[in-house]
Write an enzyme that holds these catalytic residues in place. Structure first.
Site, PDB file in Angstrom:
ATOM      1  N   CYS A 156      -0.094   0.095   4.158  1.00  0.00           N
ATOM      2  CA  CYS A 156      -1.157  -0.043   5.169  1.00  0.00           C
ATOM      3  C   CYS A 156      -0.387  -0.440   6.506  1.00  0.00           C
ATOM      4  CB  CYS A 156      -2.243  -1.467   4.974  1.00  0.00           C
ATOM      5  SG  CYS A 156      -3.137  -1.211   3.441  1.00  0.00           S
ATOM      6  N   GLU A 199     -11.352   5.193  10.844  1.00  0.00           N
ATOM      7  CA  GLU A 199     -10.241   3.946  10.352  1.00  0.00           C
ATOM      8  C   GLU A 199      -8.936   4.566  10.224  1.00  0.00           C
ATOM      9  OE1 GLU A 199     -11.031   0.628   9.162  1.00  0.00           O
ATOM     10  OE2 GLU A 199     -12.651   0.783  10.206  1.00  0.00           O
ATOM     11  N   HIS A 217     -10.496   1.455   1.941  1.00  0.00           N
ATOM     12  CA  HIS A 217      -9.921   2.552   2.509  1.00  0.00           C
ATOM     13  C   HIS A 217      -9.542   3.420   1.309  1.00  0.00           C
ATOM     14  CE1 HIS A 217      -8.983   0.042   6.308  1.00  0.00           C
ATOM     15  NE2 HIS A 217      -9.654   0.791   6.601  1.00  0.00           N
TER      16      HIS A 217
END
Ligand code: SUG
Length: 450
Positions: free
Chosen positions: A374, A176, A252
């Site tokens: 993000c 990711e 995350h």
């Protein structure tokens, strides 16, 4: 003496099809807001306002263009045939979920685009990029080919930049990107410690990971990236995320920790076997940088994991300013919550490099589980590396105003997942994307332009 280098924040431009389709299982905000109305124009403008704010603080800023949507190649590969309007019409009728997956604007969360290692850390002294394969969510798994292409276009010099393929497309190597990667250093141009955080192992079938929600990153993926980037094991740390944190919505690691320079701010329940990870970080940091790493822990009493997830406090951007201090760029949700406000006050009052906190409104993105951190991919570059980077994507006042006018011309201010069936959205989106390639001087980057 270390070379002079700085962090350039590459923010993903919010695409014209930003919508809430509830696609990300384990991402509580995405699950909670699924099938509600989004405002793509406001989302774009909020992202641009954040970039402008950071640029005005003296932080280097750039943009990444949105991906092509809908993703007709994927729709066709799943059996939808005919003209483009027919493909959309059939998908909307027979499998609206698939249409939503192929219309997602998720590439706006650029922290997931790739893992990047600065030239100071890699054996061949080039900047290394590995686009994330994003296998754990289907709508994101279609992003890597475009990401790989655009990174090569923006960083073309083979002498200065090393581009790797995304890792093999098997769940064992689920990756990711920078959302699970933090670099700590005494100065950006000197070597740093690269911290890789994973949620499970790929090959150990007996691994008891989280019970409720998926772990997105594997240890094997993180190790492969460290190998590809030629990192020194003495400057690399692999740490396992707490499975309980993942089950509480920490999909995350950047939802529960943030690092910059010599500061690492983290929640007490972020890591499995926290103490040994922190010891290793401290020890390796001292060994490499000859200085103490400043570890700043937020206890569960001060802020529960649930509160961290609700406010996205740790999804702040921690940035170094030209005056040498650091600022925490936090989502407004952290300002509104008295407990996160108190935690911030405590941090500011203590003796550490974080001198100020600023709050930014990225609510449109937050409703899909994407906070300030993000939205950006950090790339540490030297002067020479920055000079050889494609200049059309560098953020400045002129680009800011052009992008605002572009969004106002092309973006809707209301989009419900049902609206994805509207055939008019195909051309609307294309016109917007076609124009932005001109604004960013990128040439032909979309399939429809070739
Ligand atoms: O992958 N949300 C993204 C949010 C990514 C946040 N990134 C970082 N933490 N770095 C994701 O879950 C939601 C899309 C939707 O539901 O329509 C989404 O993809």
């Amino acid at each position: 003496m270390a070379t002079c280098a700085f962090v350039v924040n590459f923010d993903g431009l919010v695409g014209p099809t930003h919508n809430y389709s509830g696609l990300s299982y384990g991402n509580i905000a995405s699950m909670a807001h699924g099938l509600t109305v989004s405002n793509p124009r406001a989302a774009l403008l909020q992202g641009l306002a954040k970039m402008k704010f950071l640029a005005d603080l003296g932080v280097k800023q750039a943009v990444l263009p949105p991906q092509e949507r809908p993703d007709f190649d994927t729709l066709r590969s799943l059996g939808f045939r005919g003209s483009e309007a027919q493909v959309v019409e059939k998908a909307a009728r027979e499998a609206p979920q698939i249409l939503a997956l192929c219309y997602s604007a998720s590439s706006m969360w650029a922290a997931n685009a790739a893992t990047v290692s600065p030239s100071a850390d890699s054996a061949d002294t080039r900047v290394h990029f590995t686009p994330a394969n994003l296998l754990s969510q289907f709508h994101r798994s279609v992003e890597p080919p475009f990401t790989a292409g655009i990174l090569k276009r923006i960083f073309p010099s083979e002498e200065l930049f090393g581009h790797h393929d995304p890792l093999p497309r098997a769940m064992h190597f689920s990756d990711e990107g920078a959302a699970n990667h933090t670099r700590l250093c005494a100065s950006y141009g000197g070597s740093g410690i690269e911290l890789f955080v994973y949620g499970r192992t790929g090959f150990d079938q007996t691994d008891q990971g989280p019970q409720r929600f998926p772990a997105r990153q594997t240890l094997e993926a993180s190790q492969a990236i460290a190998r590809l980037h030629g990192l020194d094991p003495a400057a690399t740390v692999f740490s396992r995320q707490s499975p309980e944190a993942i089950d509480a919505g920490v999909f995350h690691n950047d939802v529960i920790s943030v690092g910059n320079g010599n500061v690492f701010l983290y929640h007490a329940e972020a890591f499995h076997e926290s103490e040994s990870v922190l010891d290793e970080l401290k020890r390796k940091f001292f060994g490499l940088c000859g200085d103490e790493l400043i570890l700043m822990e937020v206890s569960s009493r001060e802020l529960s994991v649930q509160e961290a997830v609700e406010t996205y406090f740790f999804n702040s951007q921690l940035v170094s300013l030209p005056d040498g201090t650091m600022s925490l760029i936090a989502p407004v949700e952290s300002e509104e919550n008295p407990r996160t406000r108190a935690a911030l006050e405590r941090i500011r009052a203590e003796d550490n490099p974080i001198a100020q906190a600023h709050f930014v409104d990225v609510r449109q993105s937050m409703k899909n589980g994407g906070g300030p951190a993000c939205l950006r991919l950090r790339v540490v570059l030297t002067e020479q590396e920055l000079a050889s980077t494609h200049q059309g994507i560098i953020f400045n006042d002129g680009l800011y105003h052009r992008l605002i006018a572009w969004g106002e011309r092309h973006y809707r201010d209301k989009l419900h997942p049902d609206d994805l069936a509207d055939p008019a959205l195909i051309d609307e989106t294309r016109n917007a994307l076609d124009e932005v390639t001109g604004i960013l001087n990128l040439g032909s980057i979309y399939r429809f332009q070739k």
